[in-house]
Design a protein around this motif. Sequence first.
Motif, PDB file in Angstrom:
ATOM      1  N   ARG A   1       0.852  -1.199   0.000  1.00  8.39           N
ATOM      2  CA  ARG A   1       0.000   0.000   0.000  1.00  8.39           C
ATOM      3  C   ARG A   1       0.886   1.247   0.000  1.00  8.39           C
ATOM      4  O   ARG A   1       1.567   1.530   0.975  1.00  8.39           O
ATOM      5  N   THR A   2       0.851   1.967  -1.115  1.00  5.41           N
ATOM      6  CA  THR A   2       1.779   3.082  -1.337  1.00  5.41           C
ATOM      7  C   THR A   2       1.011   4.386  -1.527  1.00  5.41           C
ATOM      8  O   THR A   2       0.115   4.466  -2.389  1.00  5.41           O
ATOM      9  N   LEU A   3       1.357   5.373  -0.739  1.00  5.98           N
ATOM     10  CA  LEU A   3       0.803   6.720  -0.879  1.00  5.98           C
ATOM     11  C   LEU A   3       1.845   7.598  -1.556  1.00  5.98           C
ATOM     12  O   LEU A   3       2.974   7.704  -1.079  1.00  5.98           O
ATOM     13  N   ILE A   4       1.475   8.239  -2.667  1.00  6.58           N
ATOM     14  CA  ILE A   4       2.379   9.122  -3.402  1.00  6.58           C
ATOM     15  C   ILE A   4       1.869  10.551  -3.271  1.00  6.58           C
ATOM     16  O   ILE A   4       0.761  10.868  -3.711  1.00  6.58           O
ATOM     17  N   ILE A   5       2.679  11.393  -2.649  1.00 10.65           N
ATOM     18  CA  ILE A   5       2.340  12.814  -2.506  1.00 10.65           C
ATOM     19  C   ILE A   5       3.123  13.568  -3.579  1.00 10.65           C
ATOM     20  O   ILE A   5       4.328  13.798  -3.459  1.00 10.65           O
ATOM     21  N   ASP A   6       2.434  13.936  -4.649  1.00 14.03           N
ATOM     22  CA  ASP A   6       3.066  14.628  -5.782  1.00 14.03           C
ATOM     23  C   ASP A   6       2.882  16.126  -5.611  1.00 14.03           C
ATOM     24  O   ASP A   6       1.799  16.677  -5.859  1.00 14.03           O
ATOM     25  N   ASN A   7       3.945  16.784  -5.183  1.00 15.52           N
ATOM     26  CA  ASN A   7       3.899  18.236  -5.005  1.00 15.52           C
ATOM     27  C   ASN A   7       4.380  18.982  -6.235  1.00 15.52           C
ATOM     28  O   ASN A   7       4.437  20.224  -6.227  1.00 15.52           O
ATOM     29  N   ASP A   8       4.737  18.278  -7.314  1.00 13.44           N
ATOM     30  CA  ASP A   8       5.277  18.935  -8.510  1.00 13.44           C
ATOM     31  C   ASP A   8       4.273  18.972  -9.661  1.00 13.44           C
ATOM     32  O   ASP A   8       4.199  19.960 -10.392  1.00 13.44           O
ATOM     33  N   HIS A   9       3.496  17.903  -9.842  1.00 16.96           N
ATOM     34  CA  HIS A   9       2.494  17.800 -10.914  1.00 16.96           C
ATOM     35  C   HIS A   9       3.106  18.100 -12.280  1.00 16.96           C
ATOM     36  O   HIS A   9       2.526  18.827 -13.093  1.00 16.96           O
ATOM     37  N   SER A  10       4.266  17.553 -12.520  1.00 15.79           N
ATOM     38  CA  SER A  10       4.960  17.779 -13.781  1.00 15.79           C
ATOM     39  C   SER A  10       4.991  16.493 -14.603  1.00 15.79           C
ATOM     40  O   SER A  10       4.511  15.440 -14.165  1.00 15.79           O
TER      41      SER A  10
ATOM     42  N   MET B   1       5.559  10.634 -14.680  1.00 17.80           N
ATOM     43  CA  MET B   1       6.274   9.466 -15.191  1.00 17.80           C
ATOM     44  C   MET B   1       6.673   8.544 -14.036  1.00 17.80           C
ATOM     45  O   MET B   1       6.519   7.316 -14.114  1.00 17.80           O
ATOM     46  N   LEU B   2       7.164   9.141 -12.951  1.00 15.98           N
ATOM     47  CA  LEU B   2       7.535   8.358 -11.780  1.00 15.98           C
ATOM     48  C   LEU B   2       6.314   7.710 -11.144  1.00 15.98           C
ATOM     49  O   LEU B   2       6.337   6.531 -10.755  1.00 15.98           O
ATOM     50  N   THR B   3       5.232   8.454 -11.059  1.00 18.60           N
ATOM     51  CA  THR B   3       3.998   7.920 -10.479  1.00 18.60           C
ATOM     52  C   THR B   3       3.474   6.740 -11.284  1.00 18.60           C
ATOM     53  O   THR B   3       3.023   5.737 -10.724  1.00 18.60           O
ATOM     54  N   ALA B   4       3.558   6.857 -12.605  1.00 23.09           N
ATOM     55  CA  ALA B   4       3.070   5.777 -13.470  1.00 23.09           C
ATOM     56  C   ALA B   4       3.873   4.493 -13.270  1.00 23.09           C
ATOM     57  O   ALA B   4       3.337   3.383 -13.374  1.00 23.09           O
ATOM     58  N   LYS B   5       5.169   4.635 -12.984  1.00 25.14           N
ATOM     59  CA  LYS B   5       6.000   3.441 -12.727  1.00 25.14           C
ATOM     60  C   LYS B   5       5.485   2.670 -11.512  1.00 25.14           C
ATOM     61  O   LYS B   5       5.467   1.438 -11.507  1.00 25.14           O
ATOM     62  N   PHE B   6       5.080   3.396 -10.491  1.00 27.61           N
ATOM     63  CA  PHE B   6       4.535   2.744  -9.298  1.00 27.61           C
ATOM     64  C   PHE B   6       3.164   2.137  -9.581  1.00 27.61           C
ATOM     65  O   PHE B   6       2.855   1.038  -9.122  1.00 27.61           O
ATOM     66  N   GLU B   7       2.332   2.848 -10.341  1.00 28.04           N
ATOM     67  CA  GLU B   7       0.966   2.404 -10.576  1.00 28.04           C
ATOM     68  C   GLU B   7       0.902   1.161 -11.470  1.00 28.04           C
ATOM     69  O   GLU B   7      -0.058   0.396 -11.375  1.00 28.04           O
ATOM     70  N   HIS B   8       1.912   0.962 -12.308  1.00 28.06           N
ATOM     71  CA  HIS B   8       1.897  -0.164 -13.241  1.00 28.06           C
ATOM     72  C   HIS B   8       2.798  -1.314 -12.780  1.00 28.06           C
ATOM     73  O   HIS B   8       3.209  -2.144 -13.587  1.00 28.06           O
ATOM     74  N   SER B   9       3.096  -1.356 -11.502  1.00 35.28           N
ATOM     75  CA  SER B   9       3.903  -2.430 -10.949  1.00 35.28           C
ATOM     76  C   SER B   9       3.048  -3.273 -10.018  1.00 35.28           C
ATOM     77  O   SER B   9       2.261  -2.748  -9.222  1.00 35.28           O
ATOM     78  N   LYS B  10       3.211  -4.595 -10.108  1.00 40.69           N
ATOM     79  CA  LYS B  10       2.440  -5.499  -9.246  1.00 40.69           C
ATOM     80  C   LYS B  10       2.905  -5.428  -7.791  1.00 40.69           C
ATOM     81  O   LYS B  10       2.214  -5.899  -6.895  1.00 40.69           O
ATOM     82  N   TYR B  11       4.077  -4.829  -7.568  1.00 37.17           N
ATOM     83  CA  TYR B  11       4.615  -4.766  -6.211  1.00 37.17           C
ATOM     84  C   TYR B  11       4.008  -3.628  -5.399  1.00 37.17           C
ATOM     85  O   TYR B  11       4.206  -3.562  -4.190  1.00 37.17           O
ATOM     86  N   PHE B  12       3.294  -2.734  -6.054  1.00 35.67           N
ATOM     87  CA  PHE B  12       2.741  -1.578  -5.345  1.00 35.67           C
ATOM     88  C   PHE B  12       1.255  -1.436  -5.656  1.00 35.67           C
ATOM     89  O   PHE B  12       0.818  -1.662  -6.787  1.00 35.67           O
ATOM     90  N   ASN B  13       0.522  -1.072  -4.643  1.00 36.64           N
ATOM     91  CA  ASN B  13      -0.860  -0.647  -4.814  1.00 36.64           C
ATOM     92  C   ASN B  13      -0.857   0.861  -4.569  1.00 36.64           C
ATOM     93  O   ASN B  13      -1.150   1.332  -3.469  1.00 36.64           O
ATOM     94  N   ALA B  14      -0.471   1.605  -5.616  1.00 34.07           N
ATOM     95  CA  ALA B  14      -0.159   3.030  -5.475  1.00 34.07           C
ATOM     96  C   ALA B  14      -1.415   3.892  -5.567  1.00 34.07           C
ATOM     97  O   ALA B  14      -2.332   3.606  -6.345  1.00 34.07           O
ATOM     98  N   LYS B  15      -1.395   4.948  -4.766  1.00 35.05           N
ATOM     99  CA  LYS B  15      -2.490   5.912  -4.760  1.00 35.05           C
ATOM    100  C   LYS B  15      -1.904   7.311  -4.622  1.00 35.05           C
ATOM    101  O   LYS B  15      -1.188   7.601  -3.666  1.00 35.05           O
ATOM    102  N   VAL B  16      -2.191   8.177  -5.607  1.00 33.07           N
ATOM    103  CA  VAL B  16      -1.715   9.561  -5.562  1.00 33.07           C
ATOM    104  C   VAL B  16      -2.671  10.363  -4.698  1.00 33.07           C
ATOM    105  O   VAL B  16      -3.890  10.324  -4.877  1.00 33.07           O
ATOM    106  N   THR B  17      -2.128  11.082  -3.747  1.00 36.41           N
ATOM    107  CA  THR B  17      -2.946  11.827  -2.796  1.00 36.41           C
ATOM    108  C   THR B  17      -2.346  13.204  -2.548  1.00 36.41           C
ATOM    109  O   THR B  17      -1.149  13.425  -2.786  1.00 36.41           O
ATOM    110  N   GLN B  18      -3.184  14.099  -2.083  1.00 41.69           N
ATOM    111  CA  GLN B  18      -2.730  15.457  -1.766  1.00 41.69           C
ATOM    112  C   GLN B  18      -2.710  15.701  -0.257  1.00 41.69           C
ATOM    113  O   GLN B  18      -2.620  16.855   0.183  1.00 41.69           O
ATOM    114  N   MET B  19      -2.762  14.642   0.535  1.00 42.93           N
ATOM    115  CA  MET B  19      -2.742  14.805   1.982  1.00 42.93           C
ATOM    116  C   MET B  19      -1.376  15.294   2.445  1.00 42.93           C
ATOM    117  O   MET B  19      -0.374  15.184   1.722  1.00 42.93           O
TER     118      MET B  19
END
Length: 372
Positions: free
Chosen positions: A49-58, A63-81
Amino acid sequence: MKFSVVKAYMLKEFTELFRSKLIIMVYLLPSMIMLLFGYGIRMDVTHARTLIIDNDHSHFSRMLTAKFEHSKYFNAKVTQMSEAEALHRIKQAKADIIVIIPASFEKRILYGQHSEIGVFVDGAFPNRGMTMESYVQGVILDTAQSVGGSLGRQSGMISINSRNLFNQAMRDADAIVPGLMGLVLLVAPAILSALMIVKEKERGTIFNFYASPLGRGEFLAAKLIPGFLLHSLNIFILFLWATELFDVPFRGSFMLYWFAAEIYILISLSIGMLISVITRQQIVAVVLTIIITIIPGFLYSGILMPISSMAGESYIEAHLFPVMYFNHIIYDCFLSGTGLASAKTVEYLGILIIYATLLLVLGSTLLKKELK
């Protein structure tokens, strides 16, 4: 040796095994251990369970976020918390990894400046935490290679072309199941033989042996041969479980596997026999056998921790138990296939033979044909 007398005692032992239903345990216990632990032990970590806080939105941060989202090792979720709230999620066991991408991530990369990515990993379980950390580092490194290549920098020109030998798919079953065979063939025969002599002490039928002209060697042979023959069938049953049910490849010599397993069963039976000789109650014999076999079977077999990574007393203790030597041969037979061409395999096979001989001699010596 009086073979007719030994044969009569053996028939008596077979009759007792069928009458007491212990024959069911001979085949049920090994298969249960193989199935339960074979499906239950998993060294790999998936869907963390992976929380990704993207403060750049670039572009690069996505590209980095997509690497996490398309990997079976991570259940990634982009959040603004906030960072504090995300850390609180880990404390509540609602998240395993936090990845924080800074606001100036893409800008720093474009100007060739150093950029830091914050990563927080739940390290409550060290092995699992280190595995997840290595996964995150691998994703970030892969992204850095892609970004460097798109910018025409030297970092993008360097790529790693790695190959995994012997277990190409990095399957847990290929690493766990062969090691479990060493555990199963150590525990089950030892428990059976541990009950052979001590049950006669409890019932008082041991006096038949004291009063008979039967020698100690003949008595032990009559006790061990039935268990040896019955558990020899488990060698083939466990082989079928491993290759057909768990799809573990077998690349070595079946004759080497069979011969080493027979010697190993004899060692296991001898361990139980020694315990049966020195104890007077069946419950004590069973508990002592479980302690002596299961604990070393897990800790010093190489299933959970490589023997080469041990140091000091643990390394010495690993070499005192036969399971380490047998498992080396088993892994060679299933995954490597080197066989007797490996000097270490020949050495370990010789050690198992010496181990079995010493245990049999020791058991014959400790067994006294007299009332204490």
